[in-house]
Design an enzyme around this catalytic site. Structure first.
Site, PDB file in Angstrom:
ATOM      1  N   GLY A  36      15.266  27.758  27.797  1.00 10.32           N
ATOM      2  CA  GLY A  36      16.502  27.002  28.034  1.00 10.32           C
ATOM      3  C   GLY A  36      16.440  26.241  29.351  1.00 10.32           C
ATOM      4  N   TYR A 142       9.121  37.801  13.918  1.00  8.43           N
ATOM      5  CA  TYR A 142      10.376  37.166  14.342  1.00  8.43           C
ATOM      6  C   TYR A 142      11.514  37.551  13.383  1.00  8.43           C
ATOM      7  CZ  TYR A 142      13.928  33.488  14.606  1.00  8.43           C
ATOM      8  OH  TYR A 142      15.128  32.812  14.670  1.00  8.43           O
ATOM      9  N   VAL A 185      11.260  20.300  12.828  1.00  8.12           N
ATOM     10  CA  VAL A 185      10.549  19.094  12.392  1.00  8.12           C
ATOM     11  C   VAL A 185      11.321  17.834  12.813  1.00  8.12           C
ATOM     12  CG1 VAL A 185      11.572  19.023  10.055  1.00  8.12           C
ATOM     13  CG2 VAL A 185       9.321  18.053  10.440  1.00  8.12           C
TER      14      VAL A 185
HETATM   15  P1  NAD Z   1      16.218  28.229  22.200  1.00  5.28           P
HETATM   16  O1  NAD Z   1      14.861  28.731  22.556  1.00  5.28           O
HETATM   17  O2  NAD Z   1      16.581  26.827  22.559  1.00  5.28           O
HETATM   18  O3  NAD Z   1      17.328  29.193  22.788  1.00  5.28           O
HETATM   19  C1  NAD Z   1      17.103  30.550  23.119  1.00  5.28           C
HETATM   20  C2  NAD Z   1      17.656  30.777  24.506  1.00  5.28           C
HETATM   21  O4  NAD Z   1      17.479  32.161  24.857  1.00  5.28           O
HETATM   22  C3  NAD Z   1      16.900  29.976  25.589  1.00  5.28           C
HETATM   23  O5  NAD Z   1      17.827  29.335  26.445  1.00  5.28           O
HETATM   24  C4  NAD Z   1      16.075  31.024  26.345  1.00  5.28           C
HETATM   25  O6  NAD Z   1      15.857  30.676  27.694  1.00  5.28           O
HETATM   26  C5  NAD Z   1      16.950  32.263  26.171  1.00  5.28           C
HETATM   27  N1  NAD Z   1      16.189  33.509  26.262  1.00  5.28           N
HETATM   28  C6  NAD Z   1      15.011  33.813  25.657  1.00  5.28           C
HETATM   29  N2  NAD Z   1      14.608  35.045  26.026  1.00  5.28           N
HETATM   30  C7  NAD Z   1      15.563  35.534  26.858  1.00  5.28           C
HETATM   31  C8  NAD Z   1      15.709  36.759  27.569  1.00  5.28           C
HETATM   32  N3  NAD Z   1      14.790  37.722  27.495  1.00  5.28           N
HETATM   33  N4  NAD Z   1      16.812  36.922  28.333  1.00  5.28           N
HETATM   34  C9  NAD Z   1      17.750  35.944  28.441  1.00  5.28           C
HETATM   35  N5  NAD Z   1      17.648  34.773  27.791  1.00  5.28           N
HETATM   36  C10 NAD Z   1      16.571  34.568  27.012  1.00  5.28           C
HETATM   37  O7  NAD Z   1      16.358  28.449  20.621  1.00  5.28           O
HETATM   38  P2  NAD Z   1      17.543  28.062  19.615  1.00  5.28           P
HETATM   39  O8  NAD Z   1      16.916  27.307  18.518  1.00  5.28           O
HETATM   40  O9  NAD Z   1      18.690  27.481  20.333  1.00  5.28           O
HETATM   41  O10 NAD Z   1      17.929  29.504  19.056  1.00  5.28           O
HETATM   42  C11 NAD Z   1      19.138  30.170  19.393  1.00  5.28           C
HETATM   43  C12 NAD Z   1      19.335  31.357  18.465  1.00  5.28           C
HETATM   44  O11 NAD Z   1      19.485  30.905  17.124  1.00  5.28           O
HETATM   45  C13 NAD Z   1      18.169  32.345  18.458  1.00  5.28           C
HETATM   46  O12 NAD Z   1      18.721  33.648  18.424  1.00  5.28           O
HETATM   47  C14 NAD Z   1      17.454  32.046  17.146  1.00  5.28           C
HETATM   48  O13 NAD Z   1      16.805  33.198  16.643  1.00  5.28           O
HETATM   49  C15 NAD Z   1      18.599  31.596  16.272  1.00  5.28           C
HETATM   50  N6  NAD Z   1      18.208  30.701  15.168  1.00  5.28           N
HETATM   51  C16 NAD Z   1      17.808  29.408  15.433  1.00  5.28           C
HETATM   52  C17 NAD Z   1      17.503  28.550  14.349  1.00  5.28           C
HETATM   53  C18 NAD Z   1      17.117  27.096  14.558  1.00  5.28           C
HETATM   54  O14 NAD Z   1      16.972  26.367  13.569  1.00  5.28           O
HETATM   55  N7  NAD Z   1      16.947  26.614  15.781  1.00  5.28           N
HETATM   56  C19 NAD Z   1      17.558  29.034  13.036  1.00  5.28           C
HETATM   57  C20 NAD Z   1      17.938  30.349  12.830  1.00  5.28           C
HETATM   58  C21 NAD Z   1      18.287  31.161  13.895  1.00  5.28           C
END
Ligand code: NAD
Length: 305
Positions: A36, A142, A185
Site C-alpha cells: 500500500g 492464498y 489484468v
Molecule cells: P493490496 O495489496 O493493494 O492491499 C493490501 C493492503 O494490505 C496493502 O496496503 C498492504 O500494504 C497491506 N498489508 C499487507 N500485509 C500487511 C500486514 N502484515 N500488516 C498490515 N498491512 C498489511 O491488495 P487489494 O487488491 O486491495 O486487496 C485487498 C483485500 O481484498 C485483500 O484482503 C485481498 O485478499 C482481497 N481481494 C482482492 C481482490 C482483487 O481483485 N484485488 C479479489 C478478491 C479479494
C-alpha cells in the site's frame, strides 16, 4: 461510527476509506505499507504503520482508537507468490487475522467485515455463476489462507458474540490498482497500453471473468456496517466478461494502436469464473452499479493522470 480499515493504504482498502468518510464515519487505517501507499489515504483518516502480525503494536492502536467496526482488507494477495511462499501467506493472512480477532475480544469491537475472495476459495467452478453454496476447494495457499479466516470468524461469532460479514470479492478493478502487479489484468494492460508497450492475451481470450468496479466493492463494505450479520456474501456481477472484450474496450479508451496478439494458454487456467450477486442484493440491498465500459473509462483516466 468509528471504523478501522486494515490494508486501508492498498488498492481496495483506500477506496473503502473514501466511502466510509463520505458516509460520515470516523476512520483510521492500519497498514504496514508493504504493497500500500500513504498517498492513497485521504488526509482525514489517521494512518498507523503497523504490521497486523505485531500483537503489541496492534494493541496500542486499539487502545488509542477504540474502533467499533473493522473492515479487514490487509493481506498478502498474490496467488503466484503464495505458491512460492506459503508460510508467509499463512503468517500474514491467518495469524495476522487471528491477532486482529484476539484484539476484538479485549476491546469493544462490534463487528468485522472481512475481504474474502470468490476467485480463490471456490477453486475450479462446478457451475457458474457460483453462489455461496458452491463447494469450497481453494487450489492455492492464498485461497486456503483467506478461507481459513472465514471459519475463524464463524468461531468468534459463535463463542464470543462477535458480529461479522464475509464479503467474497470477484475480480476487482479501478484506480490505484498496481499496474506492475500480477493480479489485475485491467491495471496491467492499461499501464502497458498507455505506454505503447506490447500486450499479450493468453489463450483464445474467450475465457470469462467477473469484473466489478472498486467503488461498488467499497460501497458494499459501507452497507455491511449494519447489515448482513453472520453471513457470507458474494459480491459478483453474475456475468462473465471475456478477456477479449476487456482488451477491445481498453484499446478504444487508451487509443492503443497495436493489434491483439495471443500467446499460449496458461496451464490450468479456469475458463469461466464468475459469481453471484443475488444474496448481496437481498441482504445488503447491493448491486454493482458501474458498467464495465464506464469503469474502464474511469480507470484509464486515472492512469493517464
Ligand atoms: P493490496 O495489496 O493493494 O492491499 C493490501 C493492503 O494490505 C496493502 O496496503 C498492504 O500494504 C497491506 N498489508 C499487507 N500485509 C500487511 C500486514 N502484515 N500488516 C498490515 N498491512 C498489511 O491488495 P487489494 O487488491 O486491495 O486487496 C485487498 C483485500 O481484498 C485483500 O484482503 C485481498 O485478499 C482481497 N481481494 C482482492 C481482490 C482483487 O481483485 N484485488 C479479489 C478478491 C479479494
Amino acid at each position: 461510527m468509528k471504523v478501522m480499515v486494515t490494508g486501508g493504504a492498498g488498492f481496495i482498502g483506500s477506496h473503502i476509506v473514501d466511502a466510509m468518510l463520505a458516509a460520515g464515519h470516523d476512520v483510521c487505517v492500519v497498514d504496514d505499507l508493504s504493497t500500500g501507499h500513504r498517498e492513497n489515504v485521504d488526509a482525514r483518516a489517521r494512518i498507523y504503520d503497523v504490521d497486523i502480525r505485531d500483537e503489541a503494536a496492534l494493541e496500542a492502536v486499539f487502545e488509542q482508537e477504540k474502533p467499533e467496526v473493522i473492515s479487514h482488507q490487509a493481506a498478502k494477495a498474490n496467488v503466484r507468490e503464495s505458491m512460492v511462499r506459503p508460510v508467509l501467506y499463512a503468517e500474514v493472512n491467518i495469524l495476522g487475522s487471528l491477532n486482529l480477532l484476539e484484539a476484538t475480544r479485549r476491546h469493544e469491537v462490534r463487528k468485522i467485515i472481512y475481504a474474502s475472495t470468490g476467485g480463490a476459495v471456490y477453486g475450479d467452478l462446478e457451475y457458474v455463476p457460483a453462489d455461496e453454496a458452491h463447494p469450497i476447494n481453494p487450489l492455492d495457499p492464498y485461497g486456503a489462507s483467506k478461507h481459513q479466516v472465514e471459519h475463524y470468524l464463524y468461531i468468534y461469532g459463535r463463542h464470543y458474540g462477535l458480529d461479522y460479514t464475509v464479503l467474497r470479492y470477484p475480480n476487482v478493478y479501478g484506480p490505484r490498482q498496481d499496474p506492475e502487479g500480477e493480479a489485475g489484468v485491467i491495471a496491467i494492460w492499461t499501464g502497458r497500453m498507455l505506454k505503447g508497450r506490447s500486450t499479450i492475451v493468453y489463450g483464445s481470450g474467450g475465457q470469462e471473468r467477473d469484473f466489478v468496479y472498486v467503488g461498488d466493492i467499497a460501497r458494499a463494505n459501507v452497507m455491511a456496517l449494519d447489515k448482513g450479520g453472520g453471513e457470507i456474501i458474494n459480491l459478483g456481477s453474475s456475468i462473465g466478461t471475456s478477456i477479449n472484450e476487456v482488451f477491445d474496450l481498453l484499446q478504444r479508451y487508451t487509443g492503443y494502436t497495436q493489434e491483439r496478439t495471443h500467446g499460449p494458454a496458461k496451464q490450468g487456467e479456469v475458463f469461466r469464473s464468475f459469481i453471484t450477486h443475488e444474496k448481496a442484493e437481498r441482504l445488503l440491498g447491493w448491486l454493482p452499479t458501474v458498467s464495465l465500459s464506464e469503469g474502464l473509462e474511469r480507470t484509464v483516466d486515472y492512469f493517464r493522470r
